[in-house]
Design a protein around this motif. Sequence first.
Motif, PDB file in Angstrom:
ATOM      1  N   VAL A 102      55.383  36.649  34.659  1.00 14.20           N
ATOM      2  CA  VAL A 102      54.072  37.280  34.732  1.00 14.20           C
ATOM      3  C   VAL A 102      54.078  38.401  33.695  1.00 14.20           C
ATOM      4  O   VAL A 102      54.961  39.244  33.696  1.00 14.20           O
ATOM      5  CB  VAL A 102      53.861  37.860  36.155  1.00 14.20           C
ATOM      6  N   LYS A 104      51.484  40.590  32.842  1.00 14.25           N
ATOM      7  CA  LYS A 104      50.785  41.837  33.165  1.00 14.25           C
ATOM      8  C   LYS A 104      50.749  42.046  34.670  1.00 14.25           C
ATOM      9  O   LYS A 104      50.624  41.076  35.424  1.00 14.25           O
ATOM     10  CB  LYS A 104      49.341  41.756  32.667  1.00 14.25           C
ATOM     11  N   THR A 106      48.359  43.101  36.326  1.00 13.48           N
ATOM     12  CA  THR A 106      47.082  42.638  36.872  1.00 13.48           C
ATOM     13  C   THR A 106      47.171  41.179  37.350  1.00 13.48           C
ATOM     14  O   THR A 106      46.447  40.778  38.234  1.00 13.48           O
ATOM     15  CB  THR A 106      45.949  42.750  35.826  1.00 13.48           C
ATOM     16  N   GLU A 107      48.095  40.409  36.755  1.00 16.78           N
ATOM     17  CA  GLU A 107      48.266  39.009  37.195  1.00 16.78           C
ATOM     18  C   GLU A 107      48.924  38.941  38.562  1.00 16.78           C
ATOM     19  O   GLU A 107      48.707  38.010  39.327  1.00 16.78           O
ATOM     20  CB  GLU A 107      49.153  38.240  36.204  1.00 16.78           C
ATOM     21  N   THR A 111      48.389  38.199  44.544  1.00 19.96           N
ATOM     22  CA  THR A 111      49.256  37.047  44.840  1.00 19.96           C
ATOM     23  C   THR A 111      49.761  37.133  46.277  1.00 19.96           C
ATOM     24  O   THR A 111      49.594  36.207  47.068  1.00 19.96           O
ATOM     25  CB  THR A 111      50.462  37.012  43.862  1.00 19.96           C
ATOM     26  N   LYS A 145      39.495  40.383  41.252  1.00 19.07           N
ATOM     27  CA  LYS A 145      40.139  40.688  39.961  1.00 19.07           C
ATOM     28  C   LYS A 145      39.167  41.350  38.991  1.00 19.07           C
ATOM     29  O   LYS A 145      39.550  42.234  38.218  1.00 19.07           O
ATOM     30  CB  LYS A 145      40.680  39.405  39.324  1.00 19.07           C
TER      31      LYS A 145
END
Length: 357
Positions: A102, A104, A106-107, A111, A145
Motif C-alpha cells: 500500500v 499511501k 489513504t489507501e 480497510t 474516501k
Amino acid sequence: MQINSVRLNNFRNYGQAKIDFAGGLNFIVGKNAQGKTNLLESIYISSIGKSPRTRKDKQIIKFGESKAKIDLDFSTLAGKKNLQIYLDNLNKKSIKINGLNVLKLTELVGTLSVVYFSPDELKLIKEVPEDRRTFLDISISQFDKNYLYNLLKYDKILRQRNTILKSAESYASKVEQLKLFTPQLIDTAEKIILKRIEFVKNLNPIAKEIHKAITLDENLEIEYSYKPKDKPIKEDLTEQFEKIINKEIELGYTCLGPHRDDLEFKINGLDCKNFASQGQQRTVALVIKLSLMEVVKNEIGEYPILLLDDVLSELDLPRQNRLLEFTTKYQTLITCTNLPETSLPYNEIKIENGSVL
Ligand SMILES: Nc1ncnc2c1ncn2[C@@H]1O[C@H](COP(=O)(O)OP(=O)(O)OP(=O)(O)O)[C@@H](O)[C@H]1O
Ligand SMILES: [Mg+2]
C-alpha cells in the motif's frame, strides 16, 4: 467485521506473540503494565496507520530492537483479509494488504474499521475543538474516501491561503491573490461541512437513544457549529469571507471555515463541557463511540470492531451491565484488570508481561 488473530513482533513489550480472538465479547485481562493497551494500540494502528498515543513509530518498537511488525487476520463480508504493518526506527512504515504493498496511508483507511475508546477519549468532550474535529474527520473518513481526499485538498489550499495572508506583500497584491484561493477554499469547505452536517444528523438520533438506554433519564443532543442558513453554504461563506478580509490580512491567517468548526454535546439542554459531571462526560464520550458503531454499520453494511480500553472500571455497575449488553452485537475487545461479573457469553484473553497465557 471480525479480527481473527494478531501476530506481534517486537511491538512495545511484546517479543513474539499470537493472540486469537472470538466473535462477540472478548475480555483482555491482566494486571497493570502487562500489555493490554499495547495490544489494542496495534489494532488501532492497523486501522488508520497511526497510533492514538504517539506520532513517533520509534517508541512503538520494542526497546533495544530496530523493527516491529503487526500481522493481522480479519474477516469482512467480502471475505478474509490480511494486513501487515512494518515499522522501523527511521519512522518508515510499510503496509501490505493481502500481500500487496500500500503506497499511501489513504489507501489503508477504511480497510479495517475500528471504533476506539480509552479514558483519554474524554478529550472529545473536555478539550479543544481540534479534538472534536479529529473525531469527525477520522469517523467520516472510515466510510467516505472522498471526504478524506477533500480534507487533504482543503488543508493544502488553506496552507497556501495562509502563506499569502502572512506574506510581506502589499494589501492590493494579497487581495488579488485571494480572489483565486478563497473560491477554491470555499468550494472544498462546502463539501466538508455538508458531510459533517449529514454525519451529525445521522449520529444524533442514535446517540440520543443509546444515551437514554444507558442513563435512563438524560436527553443528549449533538450540534455542529455551522448552522445551515436560508442560502447555500457557498454563498454564505463567500459573504462572510468578504466581510472579514481586512481582519484576515491583519491577523495573517484564515479565520473562517471547517478548520475552525466545533461540535457541542448537551445533556438536558446544558453544555457537557462546562456543566456535566465526570461520570456524565465519560458516559457521553462512550455513547458517541457506541453510536458511531451503528452509523458506520449503516454506511458500510457491517459493524466495525469496538476497542474499549479501561472503560469498565470507570462506570458504576448498572451502567457497566447496560454497556456490555450493547457490545454483544459486534466483536468487542475490552481490556480490564479483573473479569467483570456478567451473564453474557465471552472469550477471555489473559495477558502477562507481553505474552498470552
Ligand atoms: N517500546 C517499548 N518497548 C518495550 N516495552 C514498552 C515499550 N513501550 C511501552 N512499553 C511497556 O509496555 C508495558 C505495558 O503497557 P500497557 O500500556 O499495554 O499496559 P496495560 O496492560 O494496558 O496496563 P494498565 O492496566 O496499567 O493500563 C509498560 O510497562 C511499558 O513500559
Ligand atoms: Mg492500559
